[in-house]
Design a protein around this motif. Sequence first.
Motif, short mmCIF file in Angstrom:
data_model
loop_
_atom_site.label_atom_id
_atom_site.label_comp_id
_atom_site.label_asym_id
_atom_site.label_seq_id
_atom_site.Cartn_x
_atom_site.Cartn_y
_atom_site.Cartn_z
N GLU A 146 0.83 -1.21 0.00
CA GLU A 146 0.00 0.00 0.00
C GLU A 146 0.86 1.26 0.00
O GLU A 146 0.52 2.25 -0.64
N ILE A 147 1.98 1.20 0.68
CA ILE A 147 2.92 2.33 0.67
C ILE A 147 3.47 2.53 -0.74
O ILE A 147 3.58 3.67 -1.22
N GLU A 148 3.81 1.44 -1.41
CA GLU A 148 4.30 1.54 -2.79
C GLU A 148 3.26 2.17 -3.70
O GLU A 148 3.57 3.01 -4.56
N VAL A 149 1.99 1.77 -3.51
CA VAL A 149 0.90 2.33 -4.31
C VAL A 149 0.79 3.83 -4.07
O VAL A 149 0.68 4.63 -5.02
N ILE A 159 -4.51 4.72 -12.15
CA ILE A 159 -4.61 3.31 -11.76
C ILE A 159 -3.78 2.44 -12.70
O ILE A 159 -3.02 1.57 -12.28
N ASP A 160 -3.91 2.69 -14.01
CA ASP A 160 -3.15 1.91 -14.99
C ASP A 160 -1.65 2.15 -14.85
O ASP A 160 -0.84 1.22 -14.97
N ASP A 161 -1.26 3.41 -14.62
CA ASP A 161 0.15 3.72 -14.44
C ASP A 161 0.73 2.98 -13.24
O ASP A 161 1.84 2.44 -13.29
N ILE A 162 -0.02 3.00 -12.15
CA ILE A 162 0.42 2.32 -10.92
C ILE A 162 0.54 0.82 -11.16
O ILE A 162 1.51 0.18 -10.76
N THR A 172 -6.21 -5.26 -8.91
CA THR A 172 -5.47 -5.39 -7.66
C THR A 172 -5.14 -4.01 -7.09
O THR A 172 -5.24 -3.78 -5.88
N VAL A 173 -4.76 -3.09 -7.97
CA VAL A 173 -4.45 -1.73 -7.52
C VAL A 173 -5.69 -1.09 -6.91
O VAL A 173 -5.63 -0.43 -5.87
N ARG A 174 -6.84 -1.28 -7.58
CA ARG A 174 -8.09 -0.72 -7.05
C ARG A 174 -8.39 -1.29 -5.66
O ARG A 174 -8.86 -0.57 -4.78
N ASN A 175 -8.13 -2.58 -5.47
CA ASN A 175 -8.34 -3.19 -4.15
C ASN A 175 -7.43 -2.57 -3.09
O ASN A 175 -7.86 -2.30 -1.96
N ARG A 189 -7.59 8.91 -3.52
CA ARG A 189 -6.22 8.43 -3.34
C ARG A 189 -5.21 9.56 -3.17
O ARG A 189 -4.23 9.40 -2.43
N ALA A 190 -5.46 10.70 -3.80
CA ALA A 190 -4.55 11.84 -3.62
C ALA A 190 -4.61 12.33 -2.17
O ALA A 190 -3.57 12.64 -1.57
N ASP A 191 -5.81 12.40 -1.62
CA ASP A 191 -5.98 12.81 -0.22
C ASP A 191 -5.33 11.80 0.71
O ASP A 191 -4.72 12.15 1.72
N ALA A 192 -5.43 10.51 0.35
CA ALA A 192 -4.82 9.46 1.17
C ALA A 192 -3.30 9.61 1.19
O ALA A 192 -2.66 9.44 2.23
N ALA A 193 -2.73 9.94 0.03
CA ALA A 193 -1.28 10.13 -0.05
C ALA A 193 -0.84 11.31 0.81
O ALA A 193 0.18 11.26 1.51
N THR A 194 -1.64 12.39 0.78
CA THR A 194 -1.32 13.56 1.59
C THR A 194 -1.38 13.23 3.07
O THR A 194 -0.49 13.63 3.85
N THR A 195 -2.41 12.49 3.47
CA THR A 195 -2.56 12.09 4.87
C THR A 195 -1.40 11.21 5.32
O THR A 195 -0.83 11.42 6.39
N ALA A 196 -1.05 10.24 4.49
CA ALA A 196 0.05 9.32 4.83
C ALA A 196 1.37 10.08 4.93
O ALA A 196 2.18 9.83 5.83
N ARG A 197 1.61 11.01 4.02
CA ARG A 197 2.84 11.80 4.05
C ARG A 197 2.89 12.67 5.31
O ARG A 197 3.93 12.77 5.97
#
Length: 202
Positions: A146-149, A159-162, A172-175, A189-197
Motif C-alpha cells: 500500500e505504501i508503494e501504491v 490506476i493503470d500507471d500504478i 489489484t491496484v483498485r483493491n 487516493r490523492a488525499d490518502a497520499a497527503t494524509t500518509a505523508r
Amino acid sequence: MIRIAIADDQAMVRGALAALLALEDDIEIAGTVGTGTQAVDLVKTDPQIDVVLMDVEMPDMDGLAACEKIRQIRPRTRVLMVSTFGRPGYVRRAFNAGASGFVVKDAPSDELANYVRDAARGRQVIDPQLAVESLTIGHNPLTEREIEVLREVENGGSIDDIANALFLSAGTVRNHVSSILGKTGARNRADAATTARHNGWL
C-alpha cells in the motif's frame, strides 16, 4: 570530545548546524555531507564518529535508511534525527531504524548541543511534543504494498500507471486503493497520499 557528522541535503542548514555546534567546547565536527549514502560512507571511513545528525528527507538514500545502515556497520555510533518535519510516523520509523533521538531543526542551539551529548551517552532523546503526537497517531496501518501504491500516487500515476509500475493488475491496484482509503479515512487516493505523508508513513 564528541565527534559528530552532519548529514543534510541543504548546504545552508548543515553549514549553520556545524557552525553552531562547533562553538561548543566538547563537540568536534568530523564532516558534513548532503546525502544518506555519503553519511554511511563517512562513518565507514571514520570509526571515531560518535554521533551523526541526520536529516530525514534527502536524495539518494533517505535518513531513515542511512540510520539503519550506520547502526549495522558501526553499532557504537549514535544517530540523532534532526528534521524540519516533526511527523509522528517519522519518529516511530526513526527509532525502529535504531536512532537515538528525534528533534526538530528549530530547537534552540543550546538544546541541540545537549541532545547531542545525551545521544553520545547512549540516552534516547525526543522533543516532548513529538513524543505525545507519535503516541496519539499510533502505528502505521499501511502494508508495504500500500505504501508503494501511494508513492506512485504521489508521482501522479493513474490506476493503470500504478499497475504497470508495480507489475500488478488494475483490479489489484483498485483493491489496494480501497483498503488505503478505509485505513486513512481519505476521500480519494490523492488525499490518502497527503494524509500518509503528513503522518510520516511514506
